[in-house]
Design an enzyme around this catalytic site. Structure first.
Site, mmCIF file in Angstrom:
data_model
loop_
_atom_site.group_PDB
_atom_site.id
_atom_site.type_symbol
_atom_site.label_atom_id
_atom_site.label_comp_id
_atom_site.label_asym_id
_atom_site.label_seq_id
_atom_site.Cartn_x
_atom_site.Cartn_y
_atom_site.Cartn_z
ATOM 1 C CB SER A 1 3.064 31.203 27.329
ATOM 2 O OG SER A 1 3.528 30.054 28.000
ATOM 3 C CE LYS A 2 9.395 29.187 21.392
ATOM 4 N NZ LYS A 2 10.182 28.473 22.409
ATOM 5 N NE ARG A 3 7.940 30.386 29.861
ATOM 6 C CZ ARG A 3 7.261 31.121 30.749
ATOM 7 N NH1 ARG A 3 6.895 30.601 31.890
ATOM 8 N NH2 ARG A 3 6.966 32.373 30.475
ATOM 9 C CG ASP B 1 8.821 25.379 24.028
ATOM 10 O OD1 ASP B 1 8.473 25.146 22.843
ATOM 11 O OD2 ASP B 1 9.418 26.409 24.367
#
Ligand code: GLU
Length: 513
Positions: free
Chosen positions: A259-261, A264
């Protein structure tokens, strides 16, 4: 058979890197089979539509070098390729399903559905519940017609017979069999916007666009039985495409979907290009802006879920396409090893001509004003650009990203004014000043200042004097670079040139003594 495959994103935001991998595998497949690759924009869900997504998707593919034979940006005889422009196409098939009583009209309001969900645990709109709902199966024909005439909103639902076996033939997973009872009567069409839902539009378009293979992410596997059923309901079983559901991209640790998380958290992008959310203004980083070369991104992605099986890793798109085989795709998810992505970028930087890398360097922001000025000047000053090309060649093996070249190469353009303290302590000896002074005279005498020639002369001098080689080389590096880093010392002297080398050595003597 003419092979036709499609990549069919929904414009609901930036394209996820997993989507890029899907498009890439479609391209490999099309290339290898001499087929066509189509881009189709699936924008029938107005709730989830995000402006700018389609442009983003096309820009991303342009940057990556993934090309389509047909699409909204290309045209083609199966168009339009944007589903919102095909409204009129779908209604006919909705009516066909209604006529054949393979679908029905349902009037249940969101509130009524919500109430049912509260009343019945795990409520599913299907054969076991549909007769207790407000639909054309429970209302009389007149009532149904009256309600529609009165402008009551409705949806059309597929009517799924329970306890039937549905088999999906998947080129990667083999035969996947499900019992139809697990499926719900999915909505196919909404009167509110006169648009089909994803499922119907997807099937109708795959059929009309003569798609032969549906290659897509594993997240669509649960929809596949419904899709197979729709082909049968519409009488299109003979032209049903072959399915291939690609393995998921997993978190770098392997536990769950990427996921994008994760990006990050660990510092890597999950989108090809930077994306600014039009609502929140929030910026998500992209591979392009982070300094990746498109070839490296594609090569990296290509090997997530498939590999040529002979240990080769660095392959061009054509080479990858030539040995690609859907049957060889993995069934289990592929860990997103972003460090491997950095490795690929490093490799591609090495394999590209220095001139090309230097040109890219000029397009990346420099870390300070002086370097920015140098970059600006190098755009028109040929000699300076040539120097940058040379320097790039000397330092590129130390970087994973083009922009890092600035850090490695700054000293070639900016003479050191300070010297690394630790190195000075360790290397600067009592007789260093005297030796460097002597060295300036030796350097002065060299007429051919190329690396090989200077090296020979300097080494001869050191040997004849019986000086410690290591010491002298280290203080010379300190004088030229300011610290204990950089490429081969005589490669540095060649690029700096005689005058500049002598100037820096003299300055070090004054400053360090
Ligand atoms: N529109 C779907 C998506 O966003 C397409 C799935 C498919 O390829 O069938 O991925």
């Amino acid at each position: 058979m003419k092979i036709r495959v499609r990549f069919a994103p929904s414009p609901t935001g930036p394209l996820h890197i997993g989507g890029v991998r899907t498009a890439l595998y479609n391209q490999f497949f099309a290339k290898k089979q001499k087929g066509k690759l189509i881009l189709r924009i699936e924008d029938t869900d107005s709730q989830r539509f995000v402006p700018g997504s389609e442009k983003y998707i096309i820009d991303a593919f342009n940057w990556l070098g993934i090309t389509f034979d047909e699409g909204p940006h290309k045209g083609g005889k199966y168009g339009p390729y944007r589903q919102s422009e095909r409204k009129d196409v779908y209604k006919k098939y909705v009516d066909r399903l209604l006529e054949k009583e393979l679908a029905y009209i349902a009037f249940d309001t969101p509130e009524q559905l919500e109430a049912k969900r509260a009343e019945i645990p795990n409520f599913q709109y299907d054969a076991s519940t549909r007769l207790s709902m407000k639909n054309s199966l429970t209302l009389s024909r007149e009532e149904t017609e009256d309600w529609i005439a009165a402008g009551k909103q409705y949806v059309v639902r597929i009517k799924i017979e329970p306890n039937q076996t549905i088999a999906v033939n998947d080129l990667i997973r083999g035969e996947v069999v499900v019992n139809s009872s697990i499926l719900d009567d999915k909505v196919l069409y909404k009167s509110s916007d006169r648009l089909p839902t994803y499922h119907l539009a997807n099937i109708v378009d795959d059929h009309l666009m003569e798609i032969t293979h549906v290659i897509r992410g594993e997240e669509w596997l649960p929809s596949a039985p419904l899709h197979v059923l729709l082909y049968h309901y519409l009488g299109w079983e003979d032209t049903m495409p072959q399915f291939a559901h690609l393995p998921l991209l997993l978190k770098p640790e392997g536990n769950g979907k990427l996921s994008k998380r994760d990006g990050d958290r660990l510092g890597f992008p999950v989108f090809p290009l930077q994306w600014q959310d039009p609502k929140t203004g929030e910026i998500a980083s992209g591979y392009r802006e982070s300094g990746y070369l498109p070839e490296a991104v594609l090569n990296f992605l290509a090997l997530l879920g498939w590999n040529p099986g002979d240990g080769r890793e660095l392959l061009s798109i054509d080479e990858l396409a030539a040995c690609f085989a859907l049957e060889k795709c993995s069934r289990s998810g592929a860990k997103f090893d972003y460090k491997k992505g950095e490795w690929f970028n490093h490799q591609y930087i090495q394999s590209k001509p220095n001139e090309e890398i230097a040109t890219l360097l000029l397009a990346t922001p420099s870390p300070c004003e002086t370097l920015q000025e140098i970059a600006n000047q190098a755009r028109t000053d040929n000699a300076l650009f040539e120097k940058l090309v040379k320097v790039t060649g000397l330092v590129k093996e130390r970087v994973n990203f083009v922009k890092e070249i600035w850090d490695q190469a700054a000293f070639f353009f900016i003479a050191p004014t300070a010297y690394d303290e630790k190195t000075v302590k360790k290397r600067w000896k009592e007789d260093s000043a005297a030796q460097l002074t002597e060295l300036t005279e030796v350097l002065e005498s060299i007429t051919d200042f190329t690396a090989a020639c200077s090296e020979k002369t300097v080494l001869q001098w050191i040997e004849s004097k019986g000086y410690p080689l290591g010491n002298i080389m280290n203080v010379l590096r300190l004088a030229l670079v300011g610290e204990a880093k950089g490429p081969h010392i005589f490669d540095i002297t060649e690029v700096l040139g005689k005058e500049e080398v002598i100037r820096r050595v003299k300055r070090a003597i004054t400053n360090l003594n």
